[in-house]
Design a protein around this motif. Structure first.
Motif, PDB file in Angstrom:
ATOM      1  N   ASP A 104       0.823  -1.225   0.000  1.00  0.00           N
ATOM      2  CA  ASP A 104       0.000   0.000   0.000  1.00  0.00           C
ATOM      3  C   ASP A 104       0.849   1.264   0.000  1.00  0.00           C
ATOM      4  OD1 ASP A 104      -2.591  -1.443   0.386  1.00  0.00           O
ATOM      5  OD2 ASP A 104      -1.583  -2.057   2.227  1.00  0.00           O
ATOM      6  N   ILE A 105       1.734   1.361  -0.968  1.00  0.00           N
ATOM      7  CA  ILE A 105       2.639   2.512  -1.024  1.00  0.00           C
ATOM      8  C   ILE A 105       1.875   3.819  -1.167  1.00  0.00           C
ATOM      9  CG2 ILE A 105       4.475   3.610  -2.368  1.00  0.00           C
ATOM     10  CD1 ILE A 105       5.585   0.869  -2.966  1.00  0.00           C
ATOM     11  N   ASP A 106       0.866   3.868  -2.046  1.00  0.00           N
ATOM     12  CA  ASP A 106       0.132   5.115  -2.276  1.00  0.00           C
ATOM     13  C   ASP A 106      -0.619   5.576  -1.027  1.00  0.00           C
ATOM     14  OD1 ASP A 106      -1.417   2.840  -2.521  1.00  0.00           O
ATOM     15  OD2 ASP A 106      -2.889   3.783  -3.833  1.00  0.00           O
ATOM     16  N   ILE A 107      -1.124   4.628  -0.254  1.00  0.00           N
ATOM     17  CA  ILE A 107      -1.846   4.986   0.977  1.00  0.00           C
ATOM     18  C   ILE A 107      -0.903   5.657   1.973  1.00  0.00           C
ATOM     19  CG2 ILE A 107      -3.203   4.086   2.903  1.00  0.00           C
ATOM     20  CD1 ILE A 107      -4.633   3.700   0.338  1.00  0.00           C
ATOM     21  N   PHE A 108       0.282   5.101   2.115  1.00  0.00           N
ATOM     22  CA  PHE A 108       1.243   5.660   3.074  1.00  0.00           C
ATOM     23  C   PHE A 108       1.835   6.980   2.577  1.00  0.00           C
ATOM     24  CE2 PHE A 108       1.153   1.349   4.782  1.00  0.00           C
ATOM     25  CZ  PHE A 108       1.190   1.607   6.143  1.00  0.00           C
ATOM     26  N   GLN A 109       1.927   7.150   1.263  1.00  0.00           N
ATOM     27  CA  GLN A 109       2.390   8.432   0.722  1.00  0.00           C
ATOM     28  C   GLN A 109       1.389   9.533   1.055  1.00  0.00           C
ATOM     29  OE1 GLN A 109       3.036   7.331  -3.396  1.00  0.00           O
ATOM     30  NE2 GLN A 109       5.253   7.224  -3.107  1.00  0.00           N
ATOM     31  N   GLU A 110       0.114   9.201   1.017  1.00  0.00           N
ATOM     32  CA  GLU A 110      -0.935  10.138   1.423  1.00  0.00           C
ATOM     33  C   GLU A 110      -0.751  10.545   2.886  1.00  0.00           C
ATOM     34  OE1 GLU A 110      -5.587   9.663   2.723  1.00  0.00           O
ATOM     35  OE2 GLU A 110      -4.891   8.488   1.029  1.00  0.00           O
TER      36      GLU A 110
ATOM     37  N   LEU B   3      -6.079  19.032   8.636  1.00  0.00           N
ATOM     38  CA  LEU B   3      -7.486  19.433   8.671  1.00  0.00           C
ATOM     39  C   LEU B   3      -8.200  19.040   7.382  1.00  0.00           C
ATOM     40  CD1 LEU B   3      -7.172  22.953  10.342  1.00  0.00           C
ATOM     41  CD2 LEU B   3      -8.238  20.913  11.323  1.00  0.00           C
ATOM     42  N   ALA B   4      -7.498  19.143   6.251  1.00  0.00           N
ATOM     43  CA  ALA B   4      -8.079  18.719   4.974  1.00  0.00           C
ATOM     44  C   ALA B   4      -8.345  17.213   4.983  1.00  0.00           C
ATOM     45  CB  ALA B   4      -7.146  19.092   3.825  1.00  0.00           C
ATOM     46  N   TRP B   5      -7.410  16.461   5.580  1.00  0.00           N
ATOM     47  CA  TRP B   5      -7.600  15.003   5.695  1.00  0.00           C
ATOM     48  C   TRP B   5      -8.813  14.690   6.568  1.00  0.00           C
ATOM     49  CZ3 TRP B   5      -7.432  11.476   9.763  1.00  0.00           C
ATOM     50  CH2 TRP B   5      -7.353  10.128   9.401  1.00  0.00           C
TER      51      TRP B   5
ATOM     52  N   LEU C 134       1.650  11.366  16.407  1.00  0.00           N
ATOM     53  CA  LEU C 134       1.298  10.033  16.904  1.00  0.00           C
ATOM     54  C   LEU C 134      -0.200   9.779  16.801  1.00  0.00           C
ATOM     55  CD1 LEU C 134       2.105   7.400  18.318  1.00  0.00           C
ATOM     56  CD2 LEU C 134       1.868   8.597  20.502  1.00  0.00           C
ATOM     57  N   GLN C 135      -0.987  10.783  17.140  1.00  0.00           N
ATOM     58  CA  GLN C 135      -2.439  10.623  17.089  1.00  0.00           C
ATOM     59  C   GLN C 135      -2.912  10.438  15.642  1.00  0.00           C
ATOM     60  OE1 GLN C 135      -4.596  13.716  19.089  1.00  0.00           O
ATOM     61  NE2 GLN C 135      -6.517  12.574  19.102  1.00  0.00           N
ATOM     62  N   PHE C 136      -2.298  11.174  14.719  1.00  0.00           N
ATOM     63  CA  PHE C 136      -2.678  11.006  13.307  1.00  0.00           C
ATOM     64  C   PHE C 136      -2.375   9.591  12.829  1.00  0.00           C
ATOM     65  CE2 PHE C 136      -1.200  10.821   8.897  1.00  0.00           C
ATOM     66  CZ  PHE C 136      -2.408  11.063   8.257  1.00  0.00           C
ATOM     67  N   LYS C 137      -1.211   9.071  13.182  1.00  0.00           N
ATOM     68  CA  LYS C 137      -0.849   7.715  12.760  1.00  0.00           C
ATOM     69  C   LYS C 137      -1.864   6.696  13.276  1.00  0.00           C
ATOM     70  CE  LYS C 137       4.154   8.470  12.394  1.00  0.00           C
ATOM     71  NZ  LYS C 137       5.502   8.131  12.935  1.00  0.00           N
ATOM     72  N   GLN C 138      -2.307   6.889  14.509  1.00  0.00           N
ATOM     73  CA  GLN C 138      -3.292   5.971  15.078  1.00  0.00           C
ATOM     74  C   GLN C 138      -4.631   6.080  14.358  1.00  0.00           C
ATOM     75  OE1 GLN C 138      -3.271   7.110  19.211  1.00  0.00           O
ATOM     76  NE2 GLN C 138      -1.491   5.855  19.705  1.00  0.00           N
ATOM     77  N   GLU C 139      -5.060   7.322  14.090  1.00  0.00           N
ATOM     78  CA  GLU C 139      -6.337   7.514  13.383  1.00  0.00           C
ATOM     79  C   GLU C 139      -6.254   6.981  11.959  1.00  0.00           C
ATOM     80  OE1 GLU C 139      -9.047   8.416  14.673  1.00  0.00           O
ATOM     81  OE2 GLU C 139      -8.394   9.275  16.588  1.00  0.00           O
ATOM     82  N   PHE C 140      -5.120   7.183  11.325  1.00  0.00           N
ATOM     83  CA  PHE C 140      -4.917   6.702   9.955  1.00  0.00           C
ATOM     84  C   PHE C 140      -5.001   5.183   9.907  1.00  0.00           C
ATOM     85  CE2 PHE C 140      -1.947   5.103   6.741  1.00  0.00           C
ATOM     86  CZ  PHE C 140      -2.456   5.699   5.599  1.00  0.00           C
ATOM     87  N   CYS C 141      -4.349   4.524  10.842  1.00  0.00           N
ATOM     88  CA  CYS C 141      -4.373   3.060  10.870  1.00  0.00           C
ATOM     89  C   CYS C 141      -5.777   2.534  11.149  1.00  0.00           C
ATOM     90  CB  CYS C 141      -3.394   2.541  11.929  1.00  0.00           C
ATOM     91  SG  CYS C 141      -1.653   2.770  11.489  1.00  0.00           S
ATOM     92  N   LYS C 142      -6.487   3.173  12.083  1.00  0.00           N
ATOM     93  CA  LYS C 142      -7.845   2.731  12.385  1.00  0.00           C
ATOM     94  C   LYS C 142      -8.774   2.930  11.200  1.00  0.00           C
ATOM     95  CE  LYS C 142      -8.361   5.050  16.298  1.00  0.00           C
ATOM     96  NZ  LYS C 142      -9.022   5.557  17.535  1.00  0.00           N
TER      97      LYS C 142
END
Length: 420
Positions: free
Chosen positions: A178-184, A201-203, A293-301
Motif C-alpha cells: 500500500d505505497i500510495d496509501i502511506f504516501q498520502e 485538517l483537509a484530511w 502520533l495521534q494522526f498515525k493511530q487515526e490513519f491506521c484505524k
C-alpha cells in the motif's frame, strides 16, 4: 513441567517445546497436514491485507458520489434559474454553455474516479488470488512473499519509501502493498512535523463521517493547537484572532469537550511565558509530536491497519513463543535463539510461552520420544531415543557413538529415562 530420571550428571540434553533444555534436536520437517495447519493459522492474520484496499475503494466511491451530487445539484439549480428569470437569448446560451462545460468536467472527474476505483478493485482481486493460491506445495514460496510484504509494510511506516519501492518492484508485489496509501499519510505527517495543520485538517474533512463515527478527537486537537499558536504569537492582534478562532472553531465542541476547551482557552490569561506547569505544557514542542502520533493511530484505524508494524507483531509473537524460564539460565542450549543476549533483551518485556504439554525430540532421528520410543541416557549424560540407538548398535556391533561429542560406549551401558 517434565522430569527425566535418572540422569548421571544432570546433562539431559533432550529437546522440549520450551520447558526444559537442550541442544538436542530440531523438530522433523512438517508433514503435509502440519503445513496445512500452519497455513490456516497464517491466513487468520491477513485481515489487513484485504481491508486496506477495500476501505480505500469505499472512500473513493463516497468521494465520487459527493462530487456527483454537488455538481448535478448546481447544474439543476442553474437550469432552474433560467426558467425563473427573463434572460436574453445570448445570455441564456452563454449560461447553458457554462453548465455544459461543468457537466463535461464532471464526466472527466467520474472517468478518473472509475480508473482509480478499478485499480483498487484490481488490488482486492490480486490479494484474494494471492491468499487463495496458498497451499502446502508452495508454502515456502508463499511465505517468502509474505515476508517481503511485511518488510515493505515496516519500511513504509518508518518512511523508507525509496527502499520500499525498490523491494516492491524487484519482487513484483505492487498489488500486495500500500505505497500510495502511506504516501498520502506522509504528506500530513511532514506538515505536522513542520508545525502546519492545514493538510491534517483537509484530511479530517475528507474523512469526516468516518472519524465522527469512531468518535475521533483528532480534528479537535488540531483546532486546539491552532489556537495555542495564535496565543503563542503574543500580540494584541493575535489574541483578538484567537478569540475569534475559538468562537468559530472551538465553541461547537463545547458540548462534548468543555473541560479541555476551558483548559486551553485559559491560556489567553496565562500567556505563553507562564511558569504554571498545567498551562506551560500546552506550549511545549512535544504537543506536535503528540499530534503526529495521534494522526498515525487515526490513519491506521481508518484503513483497518494494525497500530504496530506487522514486523513487530510477528517478532513479538515468535519471541514470546520461544521464551521460557530456562532460556535465561546459564546452561541454556546454544541452539536456542534466546541464548543470545540481544534476543533476550528483545524478549524481556514479553510474556512467557504458555506450554500445556512438553515433548522430547530425538537429536538423531528427529522423532518424538514417548512411551513407545522412550529416551535412553548415555554415560556422558546425553539423551537419545531407544529406536535410534538400537539402529546404531545393530550397524556398529553393539557400539554407540554420541553424535555430538564422539563418546563411544556399549549399548548395554545405556540407562532408560522415565518421563513424568
Amino acid at each position: 513441567m517434565m522430569e527425566i530420571d535418572p540422569v548421571p550428571n544432570g546433562n539431559a540434553n533432550a529437546e522440549t517445546d520450551g520447558t526444559t533444555a537442550t541442544s538436542a534436536a530440531i523438530a522433523p520437517p512438517p508433514a503435509r497436514s502440519s503445513r496445512l495447519s500452519q497455513l490456516t493459522e497464517s491466513l487468520k492474520l491477513e485481515h489487513q491485507l484485504l481491508r486496506v484496499p477495500f476501505e480505500h475503494y469505499k472512500k473513493m466511491i463516497r468521494a465520487k458520489h459527493r462530487a456527483f451530487e454537488k455538481e448535478v445539484s448546481s447544474v439543476v439549480s442553474g437550469v432552474g434559474d433560467l426558467t425563473d428569470s427573463d434572460w436574453s437569448k445570448d445570455d441564456t446560451v452563454l449560461h447553458l454553455t457554462s453548465l455544459v462545460s461543468r457537466l463535461q468536467g464532471l464526466k472527466r472527474k467520474l472517468e478518473e474516479g472509475n480508473n482509480a476505483e478499478n485499480l483498487q478493485a484490481q488490488r482486492c482481486r490480486a490479494r484474494i488470488d494471492h491468499l487463495d493460491s496458498a497451499d502446502a506445495e508452495n508454502f515456502s514460496e508463499w511465505n517468502n512473499t509474505k515476508l517481503k510484504r511485511i518488510l515493505v509494510d515496516y519500511m513504509l511506516r518508518m518512511s523508507y519509501f525509496d527502499t520500499a519501492t525498490k523491494l516492491t518492484e524487484s519482487s513484483n508485489i505492487q498489488d500486495l502493498v500500500d505505497i500510495d496509501i502511506f504516501q498520502e499519510a506522509k504528506k500530513v505527517i511532514d506538515a505536522l512535523e513542520n508545525k502546519e495543520v492545514a493538510p491534517a485538517l483537509a484530511w479530517c474533512a475528507d474523512n469526516k463521517s468516518r472519524l465522527k463515527k469512531s468518535k475521533s478527537k483528532f480534528e479537535f486537537q488540531l483546532r486546539l493547537q491552532e489556537f495555542i499558536e495564535l496565543v503563542r504569537a503574543d500580540s494584541a492582534d493575535s489574541y483578538k484572532h484567537a478569540i475569534q478562532y475559538a468562537r468559530k472553531y472551538l465553541a461547537p465542541w463545547g458540548s462534548t469537550h468543555m473541560k479541555e476547551l476551558q483548559h486551553v482557552v485559559a491560556t489567553l490569561a496565562f500567556r505563553s511565558n507562564t511558569e504554571c506547569i498545567k498551562y506551560k505544557s500546552l506550549f511545549e514542542p512535544k504537543q506536535w509530536d503528540f499530534l503526529v502520533l495521534q494522526f498515525k493511530q487515526e490513519f491506521c484505524k481508518l484503513y483497518g491497519m494494525t497500530l504496530e508494524p506487522l514486523l513487530n507483531i510477528y517478532l513479538q509473537a515468535g519471541l514470546s513463543a520461544l521464551k521460557t524460564p530456562f532460556c535465561y539460565e546459564e546452561d541454556c542450549t546454544k541452539e536456542d535463539p534466546l541464548s543470545q543476549e540481544s534476543f533476550r533483551n528483545l524478549a524481556l518485556p514479553l510474556p512467557y510461552s504458555k506450554q500445556h504439554h512438553s515433548k522430547l525430540v530425538c537429536y538423531i532421528s528427529r522423532e518424538l520420544m514417548d512411551t513407545e520410543n522412550p529416551p535412553q541416557v548415555l554415560p556422558n549424560g546425553y539423551v537419545y531415543s531407544t529406536k535410534a540407538l538400537k539402529e546404531m548398535a545393530e550397524k556398529n556391533g553393539g557400539k554407540i557413538t554420541c553424535p555430538r561429542t564422539g563418546y563411544v560406549c556399549n549399548y548395554s551401558d545405556l540407562v532408560k529415562a522415565f518421563i513424568s
